[in-house]
Motif scaffolding. Structure first.
Motif, PDB file in Angstrom:
ATOM      1  N   ASP A   1       3.093  14.813  39.933  1.00 52.95           N
ATOM      2  CA  ASP A   1       3.308  13.493  40.113  1.00 52.95           C
ATOM      3  C   ASP A   1       2.534  12.934  39.024  1.00 52.95           C
ATOM      4  O   ASP A   1       1.444  13.144  38.248  1.00 52.95           O
ATOM      5  CB  ASP A   1       2.288  13.279  41.321  1.00 52.95           C
ATOM      6  N   LEU A   2       3.055  11.798  38.276  1.00 53.19           N
ATOM      7  CA  LEU A   2       2.688  11.230  37.022  1.00 53.19           C
ATOM      8  C   LEU A   2       2.209   9.788  37.142  1.00 53.19           C
ATOM      9  O   LEU A   2       2.001   8.943  36.437  1.00 53.19           O
ATOM     10  CB  LEU A   2       3.819  11.114  35.908  1.00 53.19           C
ATOM     11  N   THR A   3       1.875   9.518  38.469  1.00 53.01           N
ATOM     12  CA  THR A   3       1.559   8.126  38.986  1.00 53.01           C
ATOM     13  C   THR A   3      -0.144   7.906  38.020  1.00 53.01           C
ATOM     14  O   THR A   3      -0.764   8.634  38.196  1.00 53.01           O
ATOM     15  CB  THR A   3       1.196   8.177  40.369  1.00 53.01           C
ATOM     16  N   GLY A   4      -0.123   6.763  37.649  1.00 49.91           N
ATOM     17  CA  GLY A   4      -1.196   6.274  36.580  1.00 49.91           C
ATOM     18  C   GLY A   4      -1.345   6.748  35.586  1.00 49.91           C
ATOM     19  O   GLY A   4      -2.292   6.537  34.581  1.00 49.91           O
ATOM     20  N   LYS A   5      -0.327   7.493  34.776  1.00 53.72           N
ATOM     21  CA  LYS A   5      -0.053   7.993  33.722  1.00 53.72           C
ATOM     22  C   LYS A   5       0.689   7.107  32.683  1.00 53.72           C
ATOM     23  O   LYS A   5       1.528   6.485  33.220  1.00 53.72           O
ATOM     24  CB  LYS A   5       0.536   9.524  33.473  1.00 53.72           C
ATOM     25  N   ASN A   6       0.127   7.033  31.529  1.00 50.08           N
ATOM     26  CA  ASN A   6       1.052   6.444  30.438  1.00 50.08           C
ATOM     27  C   ASN A   6       1.712   7.152  29.354  1.00 50.08           C
ATOM     28  O   ASN A   6       0.889   8.054  29.066  1.00 50.08           O
ATOM     29  CB  ASN A   6      -0.040   5.309  29.486  1.00 50.08           C
TER      30      ASN A   6
ATOM     31  N   ALA B   1       5.184   7.506  36.056  1.00 48.78           N
ATOM     32  CA  ALA B   1       4.504   7.203  34.694  1.00 48.78           C
ATOM     33  C   ALA B   1       5.064   5.832  34.405  1.00 48.78           C
ATOM     34  O   ALA B   1       6.172   5.157  34.737  1.00 48.78           O
ATOM     35  CB  ALA B   1       4.786   8.142  33.480  1.00 48.78           C
ATOM     36  N   ARG B   2       3.999   4.976  33.510  1.00 48.94           N
ATOM     37  CA  ARG B   2       4.315   3.903  32.965  1.00 48.94           C
ATOM     38  C   ARG B   2       4.906   4.367  31.438  1.00 48.94           C
ATOM     39  O   ARG B   2       4.419   5.115  30.761  1.00 48.94           O
ATOM     40  CB  ARG B   2       3.298   2.888  32.708  1.00 48.94           C
TER      41      ARG B   2
ATOM     42  N   LEU C   1       7.289  19.864  34.457  1.00 49.89           N
ATOM     43  CA  LEU C   1       6.248  21.127  34.843  1.00 49.89           C
ATOM     44  C   LEU C   1       5.331  20.967  33.196  1.00 49.89           C
ATOM     45  O   LEU C   1       4.201  20.713  33.498  1.00 49.89           O
ATOM     46  CB  LEU C   1       7.052  22.402  34.263  1.00 49.89           C
ATOM     47  N   LEU C   2       5.986  20.388  32.031  1.00 48.37           N
ATOM     48  CA  LEU C   2       5.394  20.670  30.852  1.00 48.37           C
ATOM     49  C   LEU C   2       4.353  19.064  30.927  1.00 48.37           C
ATOM     50  O   LEU C   2       3.418  19.038  30.168  1.00 48.37           O
ATOM     51  CB  LEU C   2       6.267  20.460  29.619  1.00 48.37           C
ATOM     52  N   ALA C   3       5.080  18.056  31.562  1.00 49.98           N
ATOM     53  CA  ALA C   3       4.203  16.779  31.273  1.00 49.98           C
ATOM     54  C   ALA C   3       3.400  16.375  32.390  1.00 49.98           C
ATOM     55  O   ALA C   3       2.357  15.372  32.319  1.00 49.98           O
ATOM     56  CB  ALA C   3       5.720  15.797  31.762  1.00 49.98           C
ATOM     57  N   SER C   4       3.153  17.501  33.198  1.00 46.81           N
ATOM     58  CA  SER C   4       2.197  17.185  34.680  1.00 46.81           C
ATOM     59  C   SER C   4       1.235  18.282  34.425  1.00 46.81           C
ATOM     60  O   SER C   4       1.055  18.968  33.702  1.00 46.81           O
ATOM     61  CB  SER C   4       2.941  17.181  35.596  1.00 46.81           C
ATOM     62  N   ASP C   5       0.239  17.970  35.576  1.00 48.44           N
ATOM     63  CA  ASP C   5      -0.877  18.947  35.762  1.00 48.44           C
ATOM     64  C   ASP C   5      -0.388  20.332  36.297  1.00 48.44           C
ATOM     65  O   ASP C   5      -1.202  21.108  36.294  1.00 48.44           O
ATOM     66  CB  ASP C   5      -1.846  18.247  36.499  1.00 48.44           C
TER      67      ASP C   5
END
Length: 253
Positions: free
Chosen positions: A5-10, A33-34, A229-233
């Motif tokens: 989940d990328l919610t709250g990420k820019n 993400a934004r 995978l690479l973009a997230s935690d």
């Protein structure tokens, strides 16, 4: 899964006006993400912005020439001002020039290497400076290619630049880990897009296909999972890693 989940990420995505970059912007927005979408062709970015926002996302178009340090500083500053701290960079901008090495002009070499390697370095450096200054850490994903792992004819500059980008990824990962910044690379194989579809369906493309163990070229959607995978935690303990997505092509000689 929450890990992806990328919610709250820019996020800042370069080369977002077409191809992989355009697709990546949609994928990241879909994960919450934004997105600051950056490229030279702003009219295409505005269409992409409309598409993302029609689906409930937030997209900020930014004009960017990755070869120009002033343009890079301006773009990163604009993304920070309009969206807030940049947590994620998808360093995607790139070009290719298909010519035999004996016919490759210096200006052709410079355009490819300056965009794919120097430009990637300029954007990664400026974004990392931003992350260090604000102290929140971050995540850089360099979009490389399996042609950085193995060579082929007609694209010497591209192969050289992508190989350099892979080692730049490792060097930056080692140095920036102390700032809680991860740096990894995604190395796609041959992906079907509107630009290369005719070639991949040609006789030459069929010959190339026979060297792919899975006996098919990638579709854009095949990159979604590795990208997230690479973009997230989900990859929080991965840095300096190269993830090849190529149907097994880099596994064979």
């Amino acid at each position: 899964m929450t890990l992806f989940d990328l919610t709250g990420k820019n996020a800042l995505v370069t080369g977002a006006s077409s191809g992989l970059g355009r697709h990546f912007a949609h994928v990241l927005s879909g994960a919450g993400a934004r997105i600051a979408i950056a490229a030279r062709r702003t009219e295409r970015l505005e269409r992409l912005q409309s598409e993302i926002e029609a689906q409930g996302g937030r997209a900020l178009p930014i004009e960017l020439d990755v070869r120009d340090a002033a343009s890079v500083r301006s773009a990163v500053g604009c993304a920070e001002t309009e969206l807030g701290p940049i947590h994620l960079l998808i360093n995607n901008a790139g070009v290719a020039d298909s010519k035999p090495v004996l016919e490759l002009a210096e200006e052709d070499w410079d355009r490819v290497v300056d965009t794919n390697l120097k430009g990637a370095w300029l954007v990664a450096q400026e974004t990392a400076r931003h992350m260090v200054r604000l102290g929140h850490g971050g995540n850089i994903v360099n979009i490389a290619s399996i042609l950085g792992l193995r060579g082929t004819g007609q694209v010497a500059g591209y192969c050289a630049a992508k190989a350099g980008l892979l080692n730049l990824t490792r060097a930056m990962a080692a140095e920036l880990a102390r700032h809680d910044i991860r740096v990894n690379a995604l190395a796609p194989g041959y992906v079907v897009t509107d630009i290369n579809r005719d070639f991949l369906e040609s006789e030459a493309g069929e010959a190339l296909l026979r060297r792919v163990p899975q006996r098919r070229f990638a579709e854009l959607g095949d990159l979604d999972g590795p990208l997230l995978l690479l973009a997230s935690d989900a990859s929080r303990y991965m840095t300096g890693t190269v993830v090849a997505v190529d149907g097994g092509q880099s596994a064979i000689v």
